[in-house]
Enzyme design. Structure first.
Site, short mmCIF file in Angstrom:
data_model
loop_
_atom_site.label_atom_id
_atom_site.label_comp_id
_atom_site.label_asym_id
_atom_site.label_seq_id
_atom_site.Cartn_x
_atom_site.Cartn_y
_atom_site.Cartn_z
N GLY A 118 -15.18 -23.86 25.63
CA GLY A 118 -16.06 -24.58 24.72
C GLY A 118 -17.10 -25.38 25.49
O GLY A 118 -17.43 -25.04 26.63
N GLU A 138 -13.33 -23.37 30.70
CA GLU A 138 -14.39 -22.37 30.71
C GLU A 138 -15.48 -22.92 29.80
O GLU A 138 -15.44 -22.77 28.59
CB GLU A 138 -13.80 -21.05 30.20
N CYS A 150 -21.19 -17.56 26.40
CA CYS A 150 -21.30 -18.49 27.54
C CYS A 150 -22.11 -17.83 28.64
O CYS A 150 -22.71 -18.50 29.45
CB CYS A 150 -19.95 -18.80 28.17
C1 UN1 Z 1 -17.63 -16.23 26.45
O1 UN1 Z 1 -18.81 -16.19 26.12
O2 UN1 Z 1 -16.92 -17.24 26.22
O3 UN1 Z 1 -18.82 -11.68 29.98
C2 UN1 Z 1 -16.91 -15.09 27.06
C3 UN1 Z 1 -18.97 -11.68 28.75
C4 UN1 Z 1 -17.75 -11.47 27.90
C5 UN1 Z 1 -16.99 -12.73 27.73
C6 UN1 Z 1 -17.78 -13.92 27.34
N1 UN1 Z 1 -16.91 -10.49 28.54
O4 UN1 Z 1 -20.05 -11.82 28.22
#
Ligand code: UN1
Length: 515
Positions: free
Chosen positions: A248, A270, A304
């Site tokens: 988050g 994360e 993310c």
């Molecule tokens: C996320 O955005 O929390 O690498 C995870 C990626 C995906 C995972 C993203 N396999 O974009």
């Protein structure tokens, strides 16, 4: 070719055991909840009410926790490869429900169907990975300094792990944690995002079948749908949870890291990213365009790992930006379950506000909007936006922040060291990439002089990482690593063993101690 039929809400609900009214706590048996506090979940696409869920009360949480602890004590004595066999069956159950679970992700979260399916594929992949891993939870044998002694390391199950996940990967991130946690002998308690509770209920329904068929105790997989204020707080403060995995915002991550750290618990954090792609004049610009486009527009900029910044060499800047804008103009925005759609909605109107505020701030701070900037309402709800490109300096305040929306900041560089400097000059450090056909430029980017991120790629975008690698980042991204490589170690406790097989007592470091 016949047009593919759109999957309907009723089909999804029927296939995954969802209803318009449900209860939010479960350990494997009946769903229950007694809070009288109801969470409503809406489609971000149409604003339609999907379901009303009675949330977990503090008392309900305690019941779940008790069950999870009891289950751990049983589950930890099952041999790891047999636990792997359970996870293999979870992977099979996910394969069987992939189309419907992927569609639910699109329905409740808003990512387009191919990405919803991709997310379920990540779950299947991590299950496969974990199955193999379950026979290889190994530690080294070490040389002892003492005669006829042996040293080694072994790994033991940790306990009940807490998983707090975000709306943007409402199923995969839970699976990253649980597939590994389970082969490691842990039970897991999940507090999903309050924006995507149906995804959590559906996942739990799927694994419950597998656990039941194997006559495993209830409590190895637990879900508590509830607010951060009540369930989240209880979970992070709970001394019975030795490890909390949180995905988050950096703001929440700092708080959770603090609370769990205070009781000397372990965290996997994360948090936010501010991911950039450096595009060199030595790059294959067609590949760079495709990667930057997916990175910035995919999932409506709500990963993310989404590409938030492009740092483009000035010699190819105009040419590249022209092509990028042309691509942006072609983005089909609409219902994520419609196969023709390339970009769905943002999760809610709050996110749209963040989008608007970021654009207004960027303009104030010297940014020039090259494309986008508008809010759209194809179905009435104000949750759709145009993907947006803004030319702006890296040091502008707004560029230093992660805005969870499809806003791409672009900037120029002259020489590579300047690009590296711009690249690293943000508080976050999750994912990064360089596009170049020069070996030297690529290697420099991966070296200590280059990217300071947890993920650094050459000729691949910033998003869409495979599960086999360790996933996570540095600086304000939190330092945690999930998913592949040796991330399993965070779900176990390490023990160093010294064994004297010679009978004679020898003290280490040559210490003499005789009466
Ligand atoms: C996320 O955005 O929390 O690498 C995870 C990626 C995906 C995972 C993203 N396999 O974009």
């Amino acid at each position: 070719m016949a047009k593919a039929k759109k999957i309907t809400k009723n089909q999804i609900f029927r296939a995954l055991g969802l209803k318009s009214k449900m209860k939010g706590a479960n350990c494997g048996g009946e769903w229950f909840a007694t809070s009288k506090d109801y969470l409503k979940t809406y489609s971000p696409t149409t604003g339609e009410l999907l379901s009303t869920i009675e949330q977990t009360s503090p008392k309900d949480y305690d019941l779940v926790m008790k069950q999870a602890q009891a289950a751990f004590l049983e589950f930890r004595s099952m041999p790891a490869p047999l636990r792997g066999e359970i996870v293999r069956q979870v992977g099979e159950a996910l394969r069987a429900k992939k189309d419907m679970l992927g569609a639910l992700v699109s329905l409740e979260m808003g990512k387009i169907y191919t990405e919803g399916l991709g997310e379920v594929q990540e779950m299947i992949d991590i299950c496969d990975f974990a199955v193999g891993m379950s026979r290889n939870l190994s530690g080294p044998t070490l040389q002892s300094e003492r005669p006829k002694h042996r040293m080694m390391e072994q790994w033991h199950p940790l306990g009940v792990i807490g998983v707090i996940s975000a709306f943007n990967f409402p199923v995969a991130v839970w699976a990253w944690n649980t597939a590994l946690g389970w082969i490691c002998g842990d039970s897991a308690l999940w507090k999903p995002s309050s924006k995507t509770p149906l995804c959590a209920i559906a996942c739990q329904n799927i694994v419950n079948e597998v656990f039941k068929a194997n006559k495993l105790p209830e409590g190895i997989s637990c879900v508590t749908v509830g607010s951060g204020r009540i369930v989240g707080e209880k979970l992070i403060n709970d001394k019975n949870i030795p490890m909390v995995s949180f995905t988050g915002s950096t703001k929440m991550g700092k708080r959770i890291g603090g609370v769990v750290g205070e009781r000397l618990g372990r965290t996997i954090l994360e948090l936010g990213g501010n991911n950039a792609v450096i595009i060199s004049e030595k790059a294959d610009l067609t590949g760079a365009l495709a990667s930057a486009f997916f990175g910035a527009v995919g999932t409506a900029g709500q990963r993310c790992t989404s590409t938030r910044r492009l740092i483009i060499q000035e010699t190819v800047y105009d040419k590249f930006v022209k092509k990028l804008v042309a691509n942006y103009k072609k983005v089909a925005i609409g219902d994520p379950l419609d196969p023709a759609t390339l970009m769905g909605p943002l999760i809610d109107e709050g996110s749209v506000k963040d989008y608007e505020n970021a654009i207004a701030a960027a303009k104030k701070q010297g940014g020039k909007v090259l494309y986008g900037g508008k809010v759209l309402k194809p179905f009435g709800a104000a949750t759709f936006v145009q993907p947006t490109i803004i030319e702006i300096a890296n040091k502008a305040e707004i560029v230093q922040h992660e805005t969870f929306a499809p806003i791409l900041y672009i900037m120029k560089y002259k020489k590579l060291p300047q690009a590296f400097k711009l690249h690293n000059d943000v508080p976050q450090g999750l994912s990064s990439a360089i596009y170049t056909d020069s070996v030297n430029e690529g290697e420099a980017f991966l070296s200590f002089l280059g990217s300071d991120c947890g993920i650094a790629n050459i000729n691949i975008g910033t998003s869409g990482a495979e599960i086999g690698g360790a996933f996570g980042g540095e600086k304000e991204t939190g330092g945690g690593r999930e998913s592949g490589s040796d991330a399993w170690k965070l779900y176990m406790r390490r023990q160093t063993n010294t064994i004297n097989w010679g009978g004679e007592v020898h003290l280490a470091q040559g210490v003499e101690f005789k009466a």
